[in-house]
Design an enzyme around this catalytic site. Structure first.
Site, PDB file in Angstrom:
ATOM      1  N   LEU A   2      57.917 112.207  21.353  1.00 54.17           N
ATOM      2  CA  LEU A   2      57.261 113.078  20.379  1.00 54.17           C
ATOM      3  C   LEU A   2      57.168 114.520  20.874  1.00 54.17           C
ATOM      4  O   LEU A   2      56.952 114.772  22.056  1.00 54.17           O
ATOM      5  CB  LEU A   2      55.873 112.535  20.053  1.00 54.17           C
ATOM      6  CG  LEU A   2      55.889 111.156  19.362  1.00 54.17           C
ATOM      7  CD1 LEU A   2      54.479 110.556  19.329  1.00 54.17           C
ATOM      8  CD2 LEU A   2      56.462 111.245  17.965  1.00 54.17           C
TER       9      LEU A   2
ATOM     10  N   HIS B 149      59.613 101.551  12.245  1.00 55.51           N
ATOM     11  CA  HIS B 149      58.411 102.248  11.789  1.00 55.51           C
ATOM     12  C   HIS B 149      58.517 102.579  10.309  1.00 55.51           C
ATOM     13  O   HIS B 149      59.382 103.356   9.901  1.00 55.51           O
ATOM     14  CB  HIS B 149      58.222 103.537  12.596  1.00 55.51           C
ATOM     15  CG  HIS B 149      58.043 103.277  14.057  1.00 55.51           C
ATOM     16  ND1 HIS B 149      59.108 103.035  14.892  1.00 55.51           N
ATOM     17  CD2 HIS B 149      56.927 103.188  14.820  1.00 55.51           C
ATOM     18  CE1 HIS B 149      58.650 102.823  16.119  1.00 55.51           C
ATOM     19  NE2 HIS B 149      57.331 102.916  16.104  1.00 55.51           N
TER      20      HIS B 149
ATOM     21  N   HIS C  74      60.566 108.286  15.488  1.00 57.15           N
ATOM     22  CA  HIS C  74      60.268 106.871  15.214  1.00 57.15           C
ATOM     23  C   HIS C  74      60.485 106.561  13.739  1.00 57.15           C
ATOM     24  O   HIS C  74      60.785 105.430  13.381  1.00 57.15           O
ATOM     25  CB  HIS C  74      58.827 106.527  15.632  1.00 57.15           C
ATOM     26  CG  HIS C  74      57.774 107.347  14.956  1.00 57.15           C
ATOM     27  ND1 HIS C  74      57.472 108.623  15.354  1.00 57.15           N
ATOM     28  CD2 HIS C  74      56.970 107.085  13.895  1.00 57.15           C
ATOM     29  CE1 HIS C  74      56.510 109.104  14.578  1.00 57.15           C
ATOM     30  NE2 HIS C  74      56.193 108.193  13.673  1.00 57.15           N
TER      31      HIS C  74
ATOM     32  N   HIS D 283      51.717 102.445  10.341  1.00 61.33           N
ATOM     33  CA  HIS D 283      52.595 103.253  11.191  1.00 61.33           C
ATOM     34  C   HIS D 283      53.875 102.506  11.594  1.00 61.33           C
ATOM     35  O   HIS D 283      54.976 103.043  11.508  1.00 61.33           O
ATOM     36  CB  HIS D 283      51.802 103.693  12.429  1.00 61.33           C
ATOM     37  CG  HIS D 283      52.652 104.168  13.542  1.00 61.33           C
ATOM     38  ND1 HIS D 283      53.077 105.468  13.642  1.00 61.33           N
ATOM     39  CD2 HIS D 283      53.182 103.508  14.615  1.00 61.33           C
ATOM     40  CE1 HIS D 283      53.828 105.593  14.724  1.00 61.33           C
ATOM     41  NE2 HIS D 283      53.900 104.426  15.328  1.00 61.33           N
TER      42      HIS D 283
ATOM     43  N   HIS E 231      54.190 124.609  46.150  1.00 64.23           N
ATOM     44  CA  HIS E 231      55.404 125.294  45.703  1.00 64.23           C
ATOM     45  C   HIS E 231      56.646 124.868  46.485  1.00 64.23           C
ATOM     46  O   HIS E 231      57.710 125.446  46.314  1.00 64.23           O
ATOM     47  CB  HIS E 231      55.220 126.813  45.816  1.00 64.23           C
ATOM     48  CG  HIS E 231      54.376 127.378  44.719  1.00 64.23           C
ATOM     49  ND1 HIS E 231      53.131 126.865  44.400  1.00 64.23           N
ATOM     50  CD2 HIS E 231      54.610 128.389  43.838  1.00 64.23           C
ATOM     51  CE1 HIS E 231      52.633 127.553  43.385  1.00 64.23           C
ATOM     52  NE2 HIS E 231      53.510 128.472  43.026  1.00 64.23           N
TER      53      HIS E 231
ATOM     54  N   GLU F  96      57.545 125.924  30.497  1.00 59.62           N
ATOM     55  CA  GLU F  96      58.740 125.269  31.020  1.00 59.62           C
ATOM     56  C   GLU F  96      59.225 124.139  30.124  1.00 59.62           C
ATOM     57  O   GLU F  96      60.425 123.968  29.903  1.00 59.62           O
ATOM     58  CB  GLU F  96      58.480 124.723  32.442  1.00 59.62           C
ATOM     59  CG  GLU F  96      58.239 125.772  33.508  1.00 59.62           C
ATOM     60  CD  GLU F  96      56.793 126.247  33.569  1.00 59.62           C
ATOM     61  OE1 GLU F  96      55.958 125.746  32.774  1.00 59.62           O
ATOM     62  OE2 GLU F  96      56.489 127.117  34.414  1.00 59.62           O
TER      63      GLU F  96
HETATM   64  C1  LIG Z   1      55.963 111.345  24.073  1.00 57.53           C
HETATM   65  C2  LIG Z   1      55.668 110.102  23.294  1.00 57.53           C
HETATM   66  N1  LIG Z   1      54.519 109.456  23.497  1.00 57.53           N
HETATM   67  C3  LIG Z   1      54.260 108.306  22.827  1.00 57.53           C
HETATM   68  C4  LIG Z   1      55.155 107.798  21.945  1.00 57.53           C
HETATM   69  C5  LIG Z   1      54.866 106.484  21.229  1.00 57.53           C
HETATM   70  N2  LIG Z   1      54.576 106.751  19.811  1.00 57.53           N
HETATM   71  C6  LIG Z   1      55.509 106.667  18.863  1.00 57.53           C
HETATM   72  S1  LIG Z   1      54.949 107.115  17.357  1.00 57.53           S
HETATM   73  C7  LIG Z   1      53.389 107.381  17.956  1.00 57.53           C
HETATM   74  C8  LIG Z   1      52.302 107.857  17.044  1.00 57.53           C
HETATM   75  C9  LIG Z   1      52.729 109.012  16.274  1.00 57.53           C
HETATM   76  O1  LIG Z   1      51.812 109.357  15.295  1.00 57.53           O
HETATM   77  P1  LIG Z   1      52.300 110.216  14.053  1.00 57.53           P
HETATM   78  O2  LIG Z   1      53.157 111.318  14.507  1.00 57.53           O
HETATM   79  O3  LIG Z   1      51.102 110.560  13.253  1.00 57.53           O
HETATM   80  O4  LIG Z   1      53.253 109.215  13.308  1.00 57.53           O
HETATM   81  P2  LIG Z   1      52.971 108.385  11.992  1.00 57.53           P
HETATM   82  O5  LIG Z   1      51.923 107.395  12.326  1.00 57.53           O
HETATM   83  O6  LIG Z   1      52.559 109.358  10.962  1.00 57.53           O
HETATM   84  O7  LIG Z   1      54.300 107.752  11.712  1.00 57.53           O
HETATM   85  C10 LIG Z   1      53.344 107.137  19.318  1.00 57.53           C
HETATM   86  C11 LIG Z   1      52.120 107.287  20.129  1.00 57.53           C
HETATM   87  C12 LIG Z   1      56.357 108.499  21.763  1.00 57.53           C
HETATM   88  N3  LIG Z   1      57.319 108.096  20.950  1.00 57.53           N
HETATM   89  N4  LIG Z   1      56.569 109.659  22.426  1.00 57.53           N
END
Ligand SMILES: Cc1ncc(C[n+]2csc(CCOP(=O)(O)OP(=O)(O)O)c2C)c(N)n1
Length: 666
Positions: free
Chosen positions: A125, A35, A75, A270, A478, A416
């Protein structure tokens, strides 16, 4: 709210930013994956952070008073590797060239323990934001516990870089709310607000006012131009200096993929799409043709920076030595925490339960955690608004709060997922041992954090109570049936479901003696009988080993019953009815039993006896491994029922009669 606009950028930092951009482009180009958007868009901020603002010393990556930097947007790992490399950490140029290759030390997403300077495993994320809150709790508590009037050992900051993706995730939102409420003013979030996510421009999915959002949560928010070093530097410095009871967020406006005009500012920037323009980009940035270029000037700049940082580190070491001499007991406590030391006789230090003690294992768990907390001052615990039910409150140890950061009980609120990520952050920091509690059925709410704790080898303890349909009247919402087995399939997670108070003591000992991964303690809501006929040590050590003989056969072995938790009592009753030849094996932990020697395992479950019945009030799949193809498994392959616990157990066939009938049919 304010927007800083001062100009002026240091030439050395600007050069470093350009070269860091080059490293990211070349690394992503070399492996055709990764990335680029974040490393390019955040290059100026990286230069200010690693070239100027963060306190660290690459010669001692675990310096206790370093600023912690967590790249939540994992990433963008080339951002981290590039800057750690330039800053002098042991990440070679070869490692950068081997980005994302086997055993390179530069994995696709940052992995804790694989790369010096990487504080946390990130990529899913939002998790890193939760981790950063955990680091901030750890920092606050460390300062409160160990600093003295004469010596400051801890005064570091926790800085995390997160993008729109992290901000959109629920786990981050929970953690941000916790941090605002808790007044964690040692925490600085840099929100890379570049208006781009993966699929699209972020306006497709978000339209909130970020400043207002953060301010409503009790944060101090400031919008900055992420490419204006002077502006960013000033805002960061102000954030570091203001101990005003508020965590700080710098909402940094950046252009994703800045440096590759073909994609910059679009969602194409990205990922790796821009890498095919590597040669043109290098030219445009004023970099030489040669890939992976780092100039002599940049090397010299960071060598000078490291020399400065070394002085800071050595000054701190002197303070630490004086503090240690003046406060030997505190120093021993801190060192024990950092070294993850556990008294080798911890099991014996937990008082025995009185004969005839009749309680739920959650109740026994409450007694045990209070006992071990006295032996291990580094242990902290928390609950997601269920202390009254999960019973893990540490009496007399105070609540962690803005006016009492030394407190050992963390009130996570009904959050949680953040609890899981925060516990991970505390564990990454490695000064305190973290534990957190909720109902077992809600374990799925924090499962992504449990998975990461397991992956990163963090010794977090989860206290999951209300562990079966025995919960009763609250009904199927539950009553976990699939949850214990769902946890058992996570690699490197130990799941322990004790049957009585002494097994609970053994389970806690096992969890705390473990350093290389997390443990889930699975405890009942309902009372369970104490197996008083068995010596205390047998039950504690047997639990530590994962399984043991809870009732030995008299005469030739005819059948083996295997059970965990509250169903051990059912198996024992059935065995009494079936006669002398029946053995009962209590198996609180599959994982721990599987790690025993083949001899021990055969001693407990002799291969010669294939007449085996396993019983647990949950889905049966994983028990066949122990019951064997000639055996039977009694469990529950459906959701539960709303009725008193005993009634539900009976209705769903978890009875001694069912066990006895199964044995007779074999
Ligand atoms: C929980 C989760 N869902 C989906 C992804 C796949 N994913 C990686 S980066 C991204 C987009 C992130 O956007 P942003 O934080 O704005 O990153 P930028 O484009 O600025 O690098 C996604 C959907 C992930 N890594 N983790």
């Amino acid at each position: 709210m304010s927007t800083a606009t001062t100009g002026g950028e240091s030439e050395a930092l600007q050069r470093a930013a350009t070269e860091a951009r080059g490293l990211a482009i070349d690394a992503v180009h070399a492996c055709s994956s990764g990335h680029l958007g974040l490393p390019l868009g955040c290059a100026e901020m990286g230069a200010v952070l690693f070239g100027e603002a963060l306190r660290f010393y690459p010669g001692a990556p675990k310096w206790l008073n370093r600023d912690r930097f967590i790249l939540s947007a994992g990433h963008g790992s080339m951002f981290l590797y590039g800057w750690l490399h330039l800053a002098g950490y042991e990440i070679s140029m070869e490692a950068l060239k081997d980005f994302r290759q086997l055993h390179s030390g530069t994995p696709g997403h940052p992995e804790f323990g694989e790369t010096p300077g990487v504080e946390a495993t990130t990529g899913p994320l939002g998790q890193g934001v939760g981790n950063a809150v955990g680091f901030a709790i750890s920092g606050k508590r460390a300062a409160a516990r160990f600093n003295t009037a004469g010596h400051v050992i801890f005064d570091h900051h926790v800085v995390t870089l997160a993008g729109d993706g992290c901000m959109q995730e629920g786990v981050a939102r929970e953690a941000l709310a916790f941090a605002g409420h808790g007044g964690l003013d040692n925490l600085i979030l840099i929100y890379d607000c570049n208006e781009v996510t993966l699929d699209a421009m972020s306006d497709v999915t978000q339209s909130e006012d970020a400043e207002k959002y953060f301010e409503a949560l009790g944060w101090e928010a400031r919008t900055v131009d992420g490419h204006d070093m002077a502006c960013f530097r000033e805002a960061l410095q102000a954030a570091k200096e203001r101990d005003n009871g508020k965590p700080k967020v710098l909402i940094a406006k950046t252009v994703v993929g800045k440096g590759i005009p073909e994609v910059a500012g679009t969602s194409a920037a990205h990922g790796e799409a821009g890498a095919k323009f590597a040669a043109e980009a290098r030219r445009g940035l004023g970099l030489p043709e040669e890939a992976f270029h780092v100039s002599r000037e940049t090397r010299d700049f960071f060598a000078g920076r490291v020399a400065e940082l070394r002085k800071e580190f050595e000054a701190w070491e002197a303070t630490y030595a004086a503090w240690e001499q003046a406060n030997p007991e505190l120093a021993a406590e801190l060192q024990a925490g950092v070294a993850k030391m556990v008294p080798s006789d911890l099991m014996d230090r937990i008082p025995e339960f009185p004969d005839g003690y009749l309680n739920a294992t959650r109740g026994a768990g409450g007694v045990v955690i209070n006992a071990v907390a006295q032996e291990m001052p580094q242990l902290v615990t928390g609950s997601a608004d269920l202390f009254g039910s999960t019973k893990n409150y540490l009496a007399g140890e105070g609540d962690f709060a803005r006016d009492n950061p030394a407190g050992r009980n963390i009130w996570f609120g009904i959050r949680e997922h953040a609890m899981g990520a925060i516990c991970n952050g505390i564990a990454y920091d490695g000064i305190f041992r973290a534990s957190g509690a909720t109902f077992l059925v809600f374990a799925d709410y924090l499962r992504p954090a449990i998975r990461l704790a397991s992956l990163a080898g963090l010794p977090v303890v989860y206290i999951f109570t209300h562990d079966s349909v025995g919960v009763g009247e609250d009904g199927p919402t539950h009553q976990p049936v699939e949850t214990v087995s769902g946890l058992r399939v996570i690699p490197n997670l130990d799941v322990i479901r004790p049957a009585d108070p002494e097994e609970t003591a053994g389970a806690w000992t096992a969890a705390l003696m473990r350093h290389d991964g997390p443990t889930a303690l699975i405890l009942t809501r309902q009372k369970v009988p104490t197996m008083g006929e068995l010596p205390v040590r047998t039950r504690r050590e047997g639990t530590y080993k994962g399984a043991y003989v809870a009732r030995a056969e008299k005469g030739p072995l005819e059948a083996v019953l295997i059970a965990s938790g509250s169903e051990v009592a059912v198996a024992l009753e059935a065995a009494r009815e079936l006669g002398d030849g029946v053995r009962v094996v209590s198996m609180p932990s599959h994982e721990r039993f599987d790690r025993q020697s083949p001899e021990y395992r055969d001693q407990i479950l002799p291969a010669s006896c294939t007449k085996r019945v396993a019983i647990e009030a949950g889905v049966t799949g994983l028990w066949w491994k122990y019951a064997g193809p000639a055996g039977r498994v009694i469990g529950i392959e459906r959701f539960g029922l709303s009725a008193p616990g005993n009634t539900v157990m009976r209705e769903l066939g978890i009875t001694k009669e069912a066990v006895a009938a199964a044995v007779r049919e074999l």
